[in-house]
Design an enzyme around this catalytic site. Structure first.
Site, short mmCIF file in Angstrom:
data_model
loop_
_atom_site.label_atom_id
_atom_site.label_comp_id
_atom_site.label_asym_id
_atom_site.label_seq_id
_atom_site.Cartn_x
_atom_site.Cartn_y
_atom_site.Cartn_z
CG ASN A 1 -22.17 -9.99 1.23
OD1 ASN A 1 -21.28 -10.61 0.72
ND2 ASN A 1 -22.09 -8.73 1.59
CB CYS B 1 -20.08 -3.64 5.43
SG CYS B 1 -20.35 -4.20 7.02
CB THR C 1 -13.70 -9.68 30.11
OG1 THR C 1 -12.80 -9.26 30.96
CG2 THR C 1 -14.66 -10.45 30.87
#
Ligand code: PLP
Length: 330
Positions: A151, A326, A238
């Site tokens: 990345n 990150c 969900t």
């Protein structure tokens, strides 16, 4: 603004935005059997099919997650230490020293649980030698996890060769393909990995949606998130229905635009690098220039601190980064 930080995240594709807006009023729970639920279920399964078509795999091999960090955690934690019946929480994992923090920090966690980790060092161009991976294999090696595209420098790892080695030794192979998806064609009938992670927000879908591919023939793993039966009992909770619908559309657009993007963005990247080289001394373009994706450039400006360049460019409306978002603060 000139936005040059697309490895950190991308804006929404206009077609993805349209798909989200069209789906905003569909609030049914996809597990409900009534019409409202079934309507949403149909859209989720359409998205799963789009993604499976893109990778040339089967829809049942696609597990929706809340992003690539979760997909990476699922593979690494669930296939190695999940429960006593799976193994004895001992073993060995091979990775590289340039993985994303969602792999490296997860492996640090596992080291505290008696898993041993070997980090293969990349060469000075950021590439892993598959022979080093093979040499690191031990009788108790339970997983090889190597990223497809880095990345920060965009180097493309020899993932085919590494996956062949893993297969030869009957070791499950995972690749974090976040920065490869949409840049390099990936055919999962041809690439013999067992697991692959991807993230929506790197390909013009929203944040908080990703995919874990798990090959049907690979030994089953325990879910990281337990609860309901969603995602074939592989990921409870969900479903993020809008995220899933958006990701299906983003992948469809990827397929349509990949070739054109490569030509257009590759040309812009080369123009930028050539302009900088022509006008400035003491710069180094990092990585393996013959094995990198078309969309990433990583440049060292000798004796100038990266952050000061970043802040100055920001004052001029140009967004760049000095490394993975990150890793900021680490
Ligand atoms: C190579 C790589 N792996 C994993 C991730 C994490 O993805 P997500 O933000 O979807 O958790 C990223 C994002 O920066 C990345 O670049």
């Amino acid at each position: 603004m000139i936005y040059l930080d697309n490895c950190a995240t991308t804006p929404l594709h206009p077609k993805v935005k349209e798909a989200i807006i069209d789906a905003l009023d569909l609030f049914g729970n996809p597990s409900s059997m009534h019409t409202s639920g079934r309507q949403v279920r149909a859209l989720i399964e359409e998205s799963r099919k789009n993604i499976a078509d893109f990778f040339n795999c089967s829809p049942e091999e696609i597990i929706f997650t809340a992003g690539a960090s979760e997909a990476n955690n699922t593979v690494l934690k669930s296939s190695t230490t999940c429960c006593a019946s799976c193994n004895e929480n001992r073993g060995h994992i091979i990775t590289s020293n340039i993985e994303h923090p969602s792999v490296l920090n997860t492996l640090k966690c596992l080291e505290n649980q008696h898993i041993e980790v070997t980090q293969i060092k990349v060469n000075n161009k950021g590439i892993i030698d598959p022979a080093d991976v093979e040499a690191a294999i031990r009788p108790d090696t339970m997983m090889i996890s190597i990223m497809y595209v880095n990345n920060e420098i965009g180097t493309i790892q020899p993932i085919h060769k590494i996956a062949e080695i893993a297969k030869k030794h009957h070791i499950p192979m995972h690749t974090d393909a976040v920065q490869a998806v949409g840049k390099i064609p990936i055919d999962l009938q041809d690439l013999p990995v067992d697991f692959l992670s991807m993230s929506g927000h790197k390909i013009y879908a929203p944040k908080g949606i990703g995919v874990l591919f798990k090959r049907r023939t690979t030994k089953s793993i325990c879910p990281l998130i337990t609860g309901g039966h969603q995602e074939n009992s592989m990921r409870a909770g969900t479903e993020n229905t809008l995220g899933i619908i958006a990701l299906g559309e983003a992948i469809r657009q990827c397929k349509l635009e990949m070739k054109e993007n490569e030509a257009r963005i590759g040309k812009l990247r080369d123009q930028l690098e050539n302009g900088i080289k022509k006008n400035l001394d003491h710069i180094i373009i990092n990585g393996d220039l013959a094995h990198r994706t078309y969309n990433i450039t990583n440049i060292s400006f000798v004796n100038i601190e990266g952050e000061s360049i970043l802040l100055r460019l920001d004052m001029h409306g140009i967004a760049v980064s000095t490394g993975s978002a990150c890793s900021t603060g680490s």
